[in-house]
Design a protein around this motif. Structure first.
Motif, PDB file in Angstrom:
ATOM      1  N   PHE A 111       9.177   6.145  10.486  1.00 24.66           N
ATOM      2  CA  PHE A 111       8.547   6.128   9.329  1.00 24.66           C
ATOM      3  C   PHE A 111       6.827   5.747   9.183  1.00 24.66           C
ATOM      4  CE2 PHE A 111      12.871   7.173   8.361  1.00 24.66           C
ATOM      5  CZ  PHE A 111      12.631   8.328   7.413  1.00 24.66           C
ATOM      6  N   ASN A 113       5.435   3.635   9.350  1.00 22.79           N
ATOM      7  CA  ASN A 113       4.777   1.613   8.709  1.00 22.79           C
ATOM      8  C   ASN A 113       4.069   1.025   8.462  1.00 22.79           C
ATOM      9  OD1 ASN A 113       7.810   2.156   8.074  1.00 22.79           O
ATOM     10  ND2 ASN A 113       8.404   0.446   9.822  1.00 22.79           N
ATOM     11  N   LEU A 115       0.661   0.176   6.325  1.00 22.30           N
ATOM     12  CA  LEU A 115       0.747  -0.480   4.703  1.00 22.30           C
ATOM     13  C   LEU A 115      -0.616   0.076   3.772  1.00 22.30           C
ATOM     14  CD1 LEU A 115       1.531  -2.968   6.606  1.00 22.30           C
ATOM     15  CD2 LEU A 115       0.421  -4.405   5.575  1.00 22.30           C
ATOM     16  N   PRO A 116       0.544   0.941   3.134  1.00 19.35           N
ATOM     17  CA  PRO A 116      -0.474   1.278   2.181  1.00 19.35           C
ATOM     18  C   PRO A 116      -2.277   1.521   1.819  1.00 19.35           C
ATOM     19  CG  PRO A 116       1.125   1.066   1.077  1.00 19.35           C
ATOM     20  CD  PRO A 116       1.072   0.531   2.763  1.00 19.35           C
ATOM     21  N   VAL A 117      -1.983   0.053   1.682  1.00 13.39           N
ATOM     22  CA  VAL A 117      -3.420  -0.985   1.228  1.00 13.39           C
ATOM     23  C   VAL A 117      -4.328  -0.721   1.670  1.00 13.39           C
ATOM     24  CG1 VAL A 117      -2.403  -1.962  -0.756  1.00 13.39           C
ATOM     25  CG2 VAL A 117      -2.864  -2.855   1.261  1.00 13.39           C
ATOM     26  N   LEU A 118      -3.736  -0.620   3.343  1.00 14.40           N
ATOM     27  CA  LEU A 118      -4.886  -1.161   4.040  1.00 14.40           C
ATOM     28  C   LEU A 118      -5.618   0.058   4.674  1.00 14.40           C
ATOM     29  CD1 LEU A 118      -3.580  -4.289   5.477  1.00 14.40           C
ATOM     30  CD2 LEU A 118      -5.057  -4.057   4.144  1.00 14.40           C
ATOM     31  N   GLN A 122      -8.106  -1.153   9.212  1.00  8.97           N
ATOM     32  CA  GLN A 122      -7.465  -2.699   9.273  1.00  8.97           C
ATOM     33  C   GLN A 122      -6.094  -2.418   9.766  1.00  8.97           C
ATOM     34  OE1 GLN A 122      -7.946  -2.135   5.204  1.00  8.97           O
ATOM     35  NE2 GLN A 122      -9.768  -3.153   5.009  1.00  8.97           N
TER      36      GLN A 122
END
Lengths: 241, 379
Positions: A111, A113, A115-118, A122
């Motif tokens: 999936f 994986n 990081l949604p905030v990057l 990044q």
């Protein structure tokens, strides 16, 4: 057991077999569930040589992902050893293991994986934060990895702005950015449609063929396994060709 | 990007939650700043009086009169350099709820004795010459928009009627705890309108040798023991401290309230941090897979927590400082009430401690996280 691909390569050269990059010997793993002991696999042996592209198949619950996690040093076996590049992973302390993993393992998840905030760049840069590379060098490595997976134009996009296939390619860029010894991919096409899955497999093939990356993928998909040089099956606790 | 950048990105992941957490910390430290400032101001007020001055008042209490004739006998005491006296007036300007302190003083002897009162506008001589003149703190000038030269009318309470005062000078106290919202005027003005009522409220004695204060105080009280107005004499500092204790154990109350607030916020912040880590279990597992050590991940979690509490703490303390800076109604009750540097430093230290404590549990959770287990959960 030695993979067919490596055996063929050795036979062709007519020389003594090369030392294995990954040497798994007598590996056993079981779980405790209440009072019950569940044996995942028992006394498994596996050799994998530098530059090989292997597929590991098996039914759900057969222990494929567990085996992959043990090779990556994310899980510990009950007994046996996992030697990667001459170092026994099972004997390493947690701190040493983390440093070893940062250098030697590139992990691709089913999936993605990310990081949604990057941003994509990044996310790819994450493993390099553990190195002493300068910011400029890190950026250069990131852009190279994104170029390999064909996503330089998506570098500043966030995961939610990317398709599943693109996210998985970012995941692969993250796995290769630190030029690891081996790439471990757990169901890398499991969450993708056929077309995107095919692109990912083509990318993995290319990494193996052009960049000589050693790759082990776990998959349910026989078509995906066919893209590897050899396929092994883990079933009822035994690893068979 | 850097590790700090990663921490920053995590803080902005759920902006609403981060904002609310920071807001709760701001409120907590705003309250801390106010409450702590009350304590430090009370402590400072207890120290404001001089050890070189004695205060002699009626042994029956501050509200009982003292014969003016006592002044001459006190001035004759060995070791007493000068004597003055003061009275409580208790009037108000326009609004009875709007309190500030007014004192009728024996100005010609009071002003030379209080060198810590610095005249910054107007003229001390003009104040001394004119019977209806007033000496006003600069804080009071600012509060009411008064000016030197202006005539203001106060309504008396103990001494009924309208009282006109000509502001002839303004002062700044050398020590903020002395207060810059007081008003001083001539005792003679008070006396001439109430000749049968007004007597000195208390005497103030300047000593030649402060170390003889206890001896002289005892001698004074002995002298007047059998008079019509027996006295109680103490140093001015002890006299001020006595006023402070009239507030009861306010320090204890404030400490209890502050501690309760601190722990309430501690639980809020800790719960928020644990929630934030719990929902990021998968990401923490991924970072571990990439080679992030337990220590580095724990450090990142603590850094997030400390960032929230330090930012919230600093903003709360700054707000408290702003709220107490000039023109607030509490200045009349607590002259010099302000968030001191010490309070600010203590607040920031507490904010740091709060961050470390609230981050500790989620940091430990993230460090202890089994990667294989977490990866199985997220697929």
């Amino acid at each position: 057991m030695s993979s067919p691909a490596s055996e063929a390569a050795s036979a062709e050269r007519g020389a003594s077999p090369r030392p294995a990059l990954v040497q798994i010997s007598g590996l056993s793993k079981s779980y405790r569930r209440g009072s019950e002991t569940i044996h995942v696999f028992d006394d498994v042996d596996l050799e994998m040589h530098d530059g090989e592209f292997l597929a590991l198949m098996g039914p759900s619950g057969s222990g494929k992902s567990t085996l992959l996690n043990i090779i990556a040093g994310l899980d510990t076996p009950d007994k046996g050893s996992v030697v990667v590049g001459g170092e026994d992973v099972t004997r390493m302390k947690a701190r040493r293991l983390a440093a070893w993993r940062a250098t030697h393992i590139g992990f691709v998840f089913q999936f993605y994986n990310l990081l949604p905030v990057l941003t994509a760049a990044q996310n790819v840069e994450l493993p390099l934060l553990l190195t002493r590379l300068s910011k400029a060098d890190r950026r250069r490595h990131v852009m190279t990895a994104l170029e390999v997976v064909g996503l330089t134009d998506r570098a500043e996009h966030f995961p939610k702005q990317l398709s599943g296939g693109q996210q998985q390619r970012v995941g692969i860029a993250r796995a290769i950015v630190s030029d690891p010894t081996i790439i471990l991919a757990d169901e890398p096409t499991g969450d993708l449609d056929a077309s995107s899955g095919d692109e990912i497999l083509t990318l993995l093939e290319r990494l193996n063929a052009e960049f000589s990356k050693t790759i082990l993928i776990v998959t349910h998909d026989a078509h995906a396994a066919e893209r590897a040089q050899a396929t092994m099956h883990l079933d009822k606790g035994e690893l068979v060709r | 990007m850097s590790i700090a950048g990663l921490v920053r990105a995590n803080l902005t992941r759920n902006k609403k939650r981060t904002f609310l957490t920071v807001a709760s910390v701001i409120v907590a430290f705003f309250l801390f700043g106010l409450l702590r400032s009350v304590i430090t101001t009370l402590d400072a007020a207890a120290e404001v009086g001089s050890e070189a001055r004695l205060v002699t008042l009626n042994a029956s209490g501050l509200t009982f009169p003292m014969p003016e004739a006592h002044a001459n006998r006190l001035a004759g005491f060995d070791g007493v350099r000068s004597v003055t006296w003061s009275n409580w007036f208790g009037g108000y300007y326009q609004d009875p709820q709007d309190y500030f302190a007014q004192f009728a003083i024996k100005a010609d002897t009071w002003l030379p004795m209080y060198s810590e009162v610095r005249i910054v506008a107007g003229d001390a001589d003009a104040f001394l010459r004119e019977r209806t003149a007033a000496l006003v703190g600069v804080g009071l000038l600012e509060k009411y928009g008064w000016e030197v030269g202006q005539t203001v009318t106060l309504q008396g309470t103990f001494f009924a009627g309208d009282w006109d005062f000509n502001i002839r000078a303004a002062y700044v106290p050398e020590d903020p705890s002395f207060g810059d919202e007081n008003m001083y005027f001539h005792y003679e003005y008070l006396y001439e309108r109430n000749p049968n009522v007004v007597t000195p409220g208390w005497f103030i004695l300047q000593l030649d040798q402060p170390e003889r204060a206890a001896e002289i105080a005892a001698a004074i009280d002995d002298l007047f023991r059998n008079s019509s107005a027996p006295t109680e004499t103490q140093t001015e500092r002890a006299f001020q401290a006595g006023f402070v204790t009239m507030w009861g154990n306010i320090g204890f109350l404030v400490t209890v309230l502050g501690t309760a607030v601190f722990f309430a916020i501690l639980f809020v912040a800790a719960n928020t941090m644990m929630m934030a880590v719990r929902e990021r279990i998968g990401e923490i597992a991924v970072l571990k897979t990439l080679g992030f050590t337990d220590g580095k991940l724990a450090g990142m979690v603590i850094a997030e927590s400390v960032a929230i509490t330090l930012v919230g703490g600093a903003l709360g303390l700054l707000l408290a400082r702003g709220a107490l800076s000039g023109g607030n109604p509490l200045q009349s009750f607590f002259p010099g009430l302000a968030v001191t540097g010490g309070t600010f430093l203590l607040g920031l230290t507490l904010a740091l401690a709060l961050g470390l404590i609230t981050g500790a549990i989620p940091a430990w959770q993230s460090a202890r996280l089994s990667v294989a287990g977490a990866l199985r959960r997220i697929g």
